[in-house]
Design a protein around this motif. Structure first.
Motif, short mmCIF file in Angstrom:
data_model
loop_
_atom_site.label_atom_id
_atom_site.label_comp_id
_atom_site.label_asym_id
_atom_site.label_seq_id
_atom_site.Cartn_x
_atom_site.Cartn_y
_atom_site.Cartn_z
N GLY A 142 27.35 70.79 9.99
CA GLY A 142 26.71 70.12 10.81
C GLY A 142 27.73 68.98 11.45
O GLY A 142 28.66 68.59 10.42
N LEU A 143 27.29 67.99 11.91
CA LEU A 143 28.06 67.28 12.68
C LEU A 143 27.16 65.49 12.81
O LEU A 143 25.30 65.96 13.14
CB LEU A 143 28.97 67.34 13.84
CG LEU A 143 28.13 67.52 14.78
CD1 LEU A 143 28.75 67.34 16.24
CD2 LEU A 143 27.36 69.31 15.37
N LEU A 144 27.34 64.30 13.35
CA LEU A 144 26.45 63.44 13.00
C LEU A 144 26.52 63.35 14.52
O LEU A 144 27.60 64.11 15.50
CB LEU A 144 27.20 62.62 12.68
CG LEU A 144 26.95 61.52 11.61
CD1 LEU A 144 28.05 60.67 10.86
CD2 LEU A 144 25.71 62.00 11.17
N ALA A 145 25.77 63.36 15.18
CA ALA A 145 25.13 63.12 16.64
C ALA A 145 24.22 62.90 17.56
O ALA A 145 23.30 61.94 16.77
CB ALA A 145 25.29 64.83 17.63
N GLY A 168 17.81 68.42 25.58
CA GLY A 168 18.40 68.83 24.81
C GLY A 168 20.04 68.74 24.60
O GLY A 168 21.07 69.74 23.44
N LYS A 169 20.72 67.81 25.61
CA LYS A 169 22.28 67.25 25.48
C LYS A 169 22.19 65.85 24.52
O LYS A 169 21.76 64.95 24.01
CB LYS A 169 22.94 67.26 26.39
CG LYS A 169 22.41 68.38 27.48
CD LYS A 169 23.00 68.44 28.72
CE LYS A 169 23.24 69.23 29.44
NZ LYS A 169 21.97 69.72 29.80
N TRP A 170 23.38 66.29 23.49
CA TRP A 170 23.81 64.82 22.19
C TRP A 170 25.83 65.00 22.43
O TRP A 170 26.42 65.93 23.37
CB TRP A 170 23.04 65.63 21.11
CG TRP A 170 22.35 66.12 20.48
CD1 TRP A 170 20.68 67.07 21.28
CD2 TRP A 170 21.35 65.44 19.81
NE1 TRP A 170 20.32 66.97 20.11
CE2 TRP A 170 19.87 65.97 19.64
CE3 TRP A 170 21.45 64.86 18.46
CZ2 TRP A 170 18.70 65.34 18.54
CZ3 TRP A 170 20.94 64.54 17.22
CH2 TRP A 170 19.47 64.95 17.78
N ALA A 171 25.16 64.01 22.51
CA ALA A 171 26.89 62.96 22.03
C ALA A 171 27.25 63.22 20.78
O ALA A 171 27.04 63.17 19.82
CB ALA A 171 27.08 61.98 22.62
N ALA A 172 28.25 64.10 20.89
CA ALA A 172 29.30 64.37 18.88
C ALA A 172 29.74 63.42 18.76
O ALA A 172 30.58 62.23 19.79
CB ALA A 172 29.98 65.72 19.72
N THR A 174 31.53 62.01 14.29
CA THR A 174 32.22 62.51 13.53
C THR A 174 32.04 61.76 12.59
O THR A 174 31.18 59.94 12.88
CB THR A 174 33.88 62.08 13.73
OG1 THR A 174 33.92 61.19 13.52
CG2 THR A 174 34.18 63.14 14.83
N PRO A 175 31.37 61.78 11.09
CA PRO A 175 32.16 63.23 10.61
C PRO A 175 31.34 63.99 11.13
O PRO A 175 30.26 64.46 11.44
CB PRO A 175 32.43 62.71 9.27
CG PRO A 175 32.12 61.47 8.87
CD PRO A 175 30.71 60.90 10.33
N GLN A 176 32.76 65.55 11.08
CA GLN A 176 31.87 67.13 10.99
C GLN A 176 31.98 67.35 10.04
O GLN A 176 33.26 67.95 9.16
CB GLN A 176 32.44 67.19 12.86
CG GLN A 176 32.17 66.45 13.39
CD GLN A 176 32.09 67.24 14.95
OE1 GLN A 176 32.85 68.27 15.42
NE2 GLN A 176 32.34 66.62 16.60
N MET A 177 31.38 68.22 9.03
CA MET A 177 30.96 68.13 8.25
C MET A 177 31.44 69.97 7.75
O MET A 177 30.33 70.83 8.49
CB MET A 177 30.08 68.20 7.27
CG MET A 177 30.15 68.71 5.97
SD MET A 177 28.96 67.36 4.97
CE MET A 177 28.57 68.28 3.26
N PHE A 178 32.05 70.85 7.38
CA PHE A 178 32.41 72.07 7.77
C PHE A 178 32.80 73.00 6.68
O PHE A 178 33.46 72.03 5.74
CB PHE A 178 32.74 72.80 8.50
CG PHE A 178 32.01 72.51 9.82
CD1 PHE A 178 30.98 73.36 10.27
CD2 PHE A 178 32.33 71.33 10.60
CE1 PHE A 178 30.71 72.81 11.22
CE2 PHE A 178 32.05 71.53 12.02
CZ PHE A 178 30.64 71.74 11.93
N LEU A 210 23.02 69.88 13.98
CA LEU A 210 23.03 67.93 14.69
C LEU A 210 22.26 67.46 13.77
O LEU A 210 20.81 67.29 13.74
CB LEU A 210 21.59 68.03 16.23
CG LEU A 210 23.21 68.77 16.40
CD1 LEU A 210 22.01 68.84 18.26
CD2 LEU A 210 23.95 68.08 17.58
N VAL A 211 22.83 66.08 13.56
CA VAL A 211 22.76 64.97 12.17
C VAL A 211 22.05 64.16 13.04
O VAL A 211 23.72 63.88 13.09
CB VAL A 211 23.13 65.21 11.03
CG1 VAL A 211 22.45 64.14 10.04
CG2 VAL A 211 23.46 66.21 10.01
#
Length: 238
Positions: A142-145, A168-172, A174-178, A210-211
């Motif tokens: 996931g990712l911080l958003a 329901g919309k989020w602004a992306a 980082t970090p993005q973790m995969f 989404l975190v």
């Protein structure tokens, strides 16, 4: 928690793409080296990541022509501080090349990679830990958003075309973790135009988690962003 066939626990690596030129910032050179509160922007970013104990290492991916990093971040050294000059023409290419470098350094497919923008220099260790806690046992990552708070307008030739529903919309962020074994093929499939890692993973049919992040974790993009970052860093250090 996923454990590989050899019984090893997944490690976490940070990957910081640092090969861009930051054309929108108004800076004379690459914006990651612009001074913010007395240090290069990227130096603040790397100092925060160095405080995250669960990161096995942080890999900075530079342009092959980069001659500024060593002077801008003189303290970036040690077993957990890695640099590779293999950046590409796009963010996606730079990250993909960085993933290959991590594999060469021993990273395994089940290991986690946290890709973080060099220009998000206000990142705090506790926010990174929040993401790791939320995603370590997740099937996708996931990712911080942040949920979008402002009213959104679609533009047509400088005028409002219509108002966009923000629910329901989020602004992306980082970090993005995969996992390395998911992110590498996702980027290869998505192509060079993809602007963040989550988009590439989504294109393979996955749904990243989404975190919730923090508004201070903004990306320094426009000239005024540098002034705001200066004030926030001054407040933090006061």
């Amino acid at each position: 928690m996923l454990i590989d066939a050899a019984g090893t626990m997944p490690r976490c690596y940070a990957l910081v793409p640092c090969a861009g030129i930051g054309a929108r910032s108004g800076a004379a050179g690459p914006k990651q080296y612009e001074p913010v509160a007395g240090s290069a922007m990227v130096a603040h970013t790397l100092a925060a990541l160095a405080q995250v104990s669960r990161l096995a290492a942080t890999l900075v991916v530079l342009s092959p022509e980069d001659t500024l990093f060593d002077a801008a971040v003189p303290g970036f050294a040690g077993e957990r501080a890695w640099v590779e000059r293999c950046g590409g023409a796009t963010r996606a290419e730079t990250v993909a090349n960085g993933l290959a470098a991590l594999r060469e350094r021993g990273a395994q497919p089940h290991d986690w990679v946290l890709v973080h923008d060099a220009a998000r220099c206000l990142i705090r260790p506790e926010w990174v830990d929040r993401l790791i806690d939320a995603c370590m046992d997740d099937e996708v990552g996931g990712l911080l958003a942040l949920p979008v708070a402002d009213t959104l307008k679609a533009e047509d030739d400088g005028r409002v075309a219509h108002t966009v529903d923000r629910s329901g919309k989020w602004a992306a962020q980082t970090p993005q973790m995969f996992r390395l074994g998911l992110l590498a093929p996702a980027l290869a499939h998505a192509g060079a135009a993809v602007t963040d890692e989550a988009s590439a993973v989504e294109a393979l049919g996955h749904a990243p988690k989404l975190v919730r992040g923090e508004w201070e974790n903004f990306k320094l993009t426009w000239p005024g962003d540098f002034q705001l970052a200066e004030r926030l860093l001054a407040t933090k250090e006061a």
